[in-house]
Design an enzyme around this catalytic site. Sequence first.
Site, short mmCIF file in Angstrom:
data_model
loop_
_atom_site.label_atom_id
_atom_site.label_comp_id
_atom_site.label_asym_id
_atom_site.label_seq_id
_atom_site.Cartn_x
_atom_site.Cartn_y
_atom_site.Cartn_z
N ASP A 199 68.98 19.07 9.58
CA ASP A 199 67.62 18.65 9.55
C ASP A 199 67.31 19.62 11.17
O ASP A 199 68.06 20.01 11.86
CB ASP A 199 67.54 17.38 9.87
CG ASP A 199 66.35 16.75 9.95
OD1 ASP A 199 65.16 17.59 9.75
OD2 ASP A 199 66.17 15.39 9.97
N ASP A 236 58.85 15.01 6.92
CA ASP A 236 58.75 13.34 7.27
C ASP A 236 57.44 13.04 6.65
O ASP A 236 56.34 12.95 7.49
CB ASP A 236 58.91 13.09 8.36
CG ASP A 236 60.39 13.56 9.05
OD1 ASP A 236 61.17 13.64 8.55
OD2 ASP A 236 60.51 13.52 10.35
#
Lengths: 499, 906
Positions: free
Chosen positions: B495, B582
């Site tokens: 990530d 997100d």
Amino acid sequence: QSDVPRPRGVSLSKASLYLPTKDFTCFDGTATIPFSYVNDDYCDCFDGSDEPGTSACINGVFHCTNAGHRPQNLPSSRVNDGVCDCCDGTDEYANPTACTNICEELGKEARAEAQRVAELHKAGSQLRIDLIEKGNKKRNEMAEQLTQLEKDKSEAEKIKAEKELLKNDLEMKENEVLKVYREAEELEKQKKLDQEKETNLKESTEHFNRFDSNNDGELSVDEIKVVNVFDRNKDGQVDDDEVKMFLGGDEKVDKDAFLSTTWPILKPLLMMEQGMFKPEDAKTDTTETEAEENHEELDADFEGNEEDNSDLDLQEEHEEDETVSEQSKSYNDETQKIVDQASEARTQYTDAERTVREIESNIRNIKQNLEKDYGLEQEFASLDGDCFEYEDKEYVYKLCMFQKVTQKSKNGGMEVGLGNWGEWAGPENNKYSVMKYTNGIACWNGPSRTTTVNVNCDLETKITSVTEPFRCEYKMELSTPAACDDSSTSQEHTSHDEL
Amino acid sequence: VDKNKFKTCSQSGFCKRLRPFKPEKSQYSLNLDSILVHGNVLSAEVVTIDAADEKRTVLWKYAFKLSALADGTFRVELDEADPLYPRYRTQLALDGEPKADGLKLISKDDGKVILVNTQGHKVIITSEPLKLEFLDLNGEVAVVLNENSQLLVEPLRARREKVEDEDGDGANQLDDEEGTWSETFQSHHDSKPRGNEAVSLDVVFPDADHVYGIPEHTDGLALKTTTSGDPYRLYNLDVFEYILDSRMAIYGSVPVMYAHGPKRTVGVFWHNSAETWIDVVNYGEGNVVSSLVNLVTGGQKKRVDARFLSESGIVDMFVLMGSTPGDAFRQYTALTGTTPLPPKFSLGYHQCRWNYMDEADVRSVDENFDVHDIPMDSIWLDIEYTNKKMYFTWDVVKFPRPAEMVANLTAKGRKMVVIVDPHIKREPGYFLHEDATELGYYVKDRDGKDYEGWCWPGSSSYPDFFNPVVSRYYSDRYRFENFPGTSKDVHLWNDMNEPSVFNGPEVTMPKDCRHYKPPQDGLEGLAAYWEHRHVHNEYGLWNLRATNTGLLDRADGVYRPFLLTRAVFAGTQRYSAVWTGDNTAEWSFLAASVPMCLSLAIAGNSFCGSDVGGFFKYPEAELMTRWYQAAAFQPFFRAHSHIETKRREPWLYPAATTALIRDANRKRYALLDFWYTLFYEHTVDGLPVMRPLFQHYPDEPATYPIDDQYLLGDALLVKPVTTAGASSVEVYLPGDGPWYDVDTYVPHKGPRITQPVTISKIPVYQRGGTIVPRRERVRRSSALMADDPFTLVVALDANNSARGSLYIDDGETYEYKNNKYIYAKIEFGPDEMTYTLASEGAQYPTGAWLERVVVAGIRAAPRSARLQQDGRQTALQMTLHKGNDVLVLRKPAASMARPWTITFAY
């Protein structure tokens, strides 16, 4: 029990539904199939009843006897999936070497564990009986206290009633003697008011006459345009808006209209010019947009005018003075005596009233405690208010039974409420196994904190662990003899066996 | 989103400077005398000439290259002939050197050069001003470069130290504009030591209705005209609470664009890793002024113009000649690679959260999936499992026995996925930091010191993966002995690899940071390193490549790794699955997951999904249900949530919702082999797994703008329900049909139907003419289903026939490369159904067998059916369901390891 012949995966109780001599009808009645289709690894029934021993039906149930331990019902998806789910290994029959039968072993362990628990419960239930006794004693004491308080209350109410009578009587007398003073006062007030009105009228008339330059009994636009006072925004001229404001939208006003419409607006401006008055709200006297435009200007004016403000303050203080002086007025001796007696009676009445309230509050508290659910046999009653602590790496947790749960960081900082006593929240058959404390301090961006306390049997009352499995939802394990109940554990066991 | 944190075009120096650049006539011209055709490459000199100058003084010299590549692809490169220092050429996007095609010079006169490749695609190069026209096989112009004169390569210049210029070189005489040698954005200063070095090129697509691609944006699949507002931006950024319907840059940048119309599909791939802005003008769009349309298109109604503008690098444009959408998509994956066959578990359901707090939490989540009988293949750990955000370590209090925890999962066929971000905590005593500091493995700042930024661990530095030694070192951190607690069943998640730097400009690394460049004799100073600006969009890819290598090496190349990334660039698909970052628990984000993944899919990244339920905020039961239902039919299926949100594992919802989620997951698992087959076929044909409708219906203009429904392979059409309280959805069914509702087998004819929906309905249709393999026995995890039997669902077309395929292997190793697999073709005709192994020599001893054949849309039911396998014949039981014309063959029990035939008699 395993002697009764039946298809694989069928429990004893359902064996009679599978008769090799007859066609098989699905339990839901939707289809009838040859008996050879039962457990042939192909799903024919919507309810999965034709494949109790294979994984063919997604909603099927596989029963393992687990001789030596507890029988088990599995979703049929567990059959022959390579994972040993039944301790007898019967769910993995496709690969007979995959699992070994460990039921005896597990059963032994389970029985040993069950015995340990039973013994614990047995030992604990002795302590529990003590707790029940203590609890009952506490409750009896509370009940006695309550009776006493009820008695005290009726006493106190009696006294209160007496004092009230006395007070009323004396106040009547007091009113009587003070009447003459009050009337005089009232008269004075009225007089003052009339005077003011008269002055106002006079003043208004004077101004009207002054502005009415052609003396025709009416004030026209032309007439007010030449008067400075009407230039409200001080821009050097009396513009249309100002005219409209002062004349109430008419072309002209007569003396009466001037008194009712123009004068109330004009007077404060005149006073202001003389430095005597500050209007309450600059917005009341003009159109809204204009008010906003002018607002700043006016504010600035006022701020710069300290004297105005002080005058205003003085005025208020003066009013206060008046009320104060009224109370400390001097009366003649006799009157004063009556007034003093009345005051004394009032004080006594207030005291009596307070006593009643206090007793009532005590009664309420006790009643509340008596109504609290302390378990089937009041076994938790004596723990009410007892506090227990638990420390982990970062925090000290505190549980005050039937009151609240808190958390305090070891690095200092405020105590955080994790919940106040809410209710028992165990499953239906074991309600007293779980306590819920709700409505703690709200989490940032989240709900208010709550704590679930699992109550387990042990010989000592203490917290054995605290976790936060879900954000702001805490979980505590509390062990206490109060939870050691012979009868409830045996119940639990039977329900297991029935599977 | 805080838009102020991110640049608009006018805040990005080169975009502001060059967006208006559109000269009347291009200064670039090709020197016809310099042309050299060698093999598949035409090379020539290109120069710029000052148009105002009658003497035609050459301003600058460039090296031009046109290459013909295999499968109808061309490459156009333009670099400075003799740059002050080498200009950056993107390194990792291509999957090796592209395969050459033949290139033949046909003619060279009248200022034009005409060439042709072996397929017959012609290229017409006009020398002055330089223009390239690419012709389709019908001889029509399909792609034009520099039609709008926006070709530009800003020459590198030396910074003048003094006012007096001793150089004497014409271009250096130019007055430096403000911003040439430095730029400031908010409090961030960019030192720009090389000055301006932008590149630009315009592309015209005649006859195109729409252009697609250039992910990652939250806009629709079909790109919009950008004349009002900013261009589409490609710059990998960690955008907190990103917004929808925006052309802002987010985590990924794939500079490939396709143009499609009834005549053809073509594409261009802008091979550049610097910050890029792309303008689009679609003359067919209602809001482009019609007089302008006529002026530009000469009466043609349709045309789309695009313009690529990058901060640095060279002009390097691949032209994909199509001619179908599938051809163009394949041509792109031929260049940048396909997604390798994923381990099978990774196509199952993933359970993630920031964070599962400790081992007990993991165990309880794992057990609850069994209690509630919901299939699940992996549990994920986010950053909190580490010791204070130091990757490759564990929090020893919360995770004291990771190996045991993993073993608990693998006992039920499940896996674990853990996160490792590229930022390294600057913590004394942390081996990774100490090694990297000592060995100089970090990216350097503009002064050559270790760059320090701020990320999850606090003060952090970033490995310079561009240095092969650093990548090697990093890969080795993944070895089991270096990362205790991990095993072949622990997979990875990279990530924050944009890279995300909380205190950096636009939440990323400053552009003047320095990256490794292989040392070369005589090159020093600026020529001895690359700046972050050159490589930015590629950084994540280097991170992924190092991780991927590590995962292969730790298991000696035996086991297939699974890897997930947030940053995306061209070529990412070779190493990693991607997710849309997100997102937020809102209906609109559920809807956006479809066009976002479609866009990524046609740009090579088929293995795409969005956080089920939404990362920020909390999804109520209905939204959660719909999200599971939608994601069960998207390639990467993972629930994830923010640490501050309420827990939301399926059983924490009302029982009815839990049951609906179970049902959605079961539908996924029933189709797992269909998915696996699609991914296998993707490795072979390079086509997306998740496809826009127009890919298979290129002649149906109504399909062009559709991005709220999609195809899986060519067999299933999915229309997710993405609104609250829906009682029906409108579905577009392309082609002649019929399309069979997969729940009822009821056939529908298009083009439009209104599908009533209840909360349990997922509108999915199987195309008549296809066969879809299913496994009806859903287990706890995919691994436990390996030997379970198949149901083949045959959906008949108008000719009562259908075809499909099935891929089977061990699901986790590379043994399939040693021919240990089955790739079967399944065909159904009125007289027989056959299952044949399509790959010569490939075998796999699967225990799976044929449980059932379901034939939908049967008009004349056969009287009898016989199965033949291994020389044996078996009569089969059949049931005809009159209500919906479905014929079910009961338990043929043929092994799927060997061919079989079922013959029908009437």
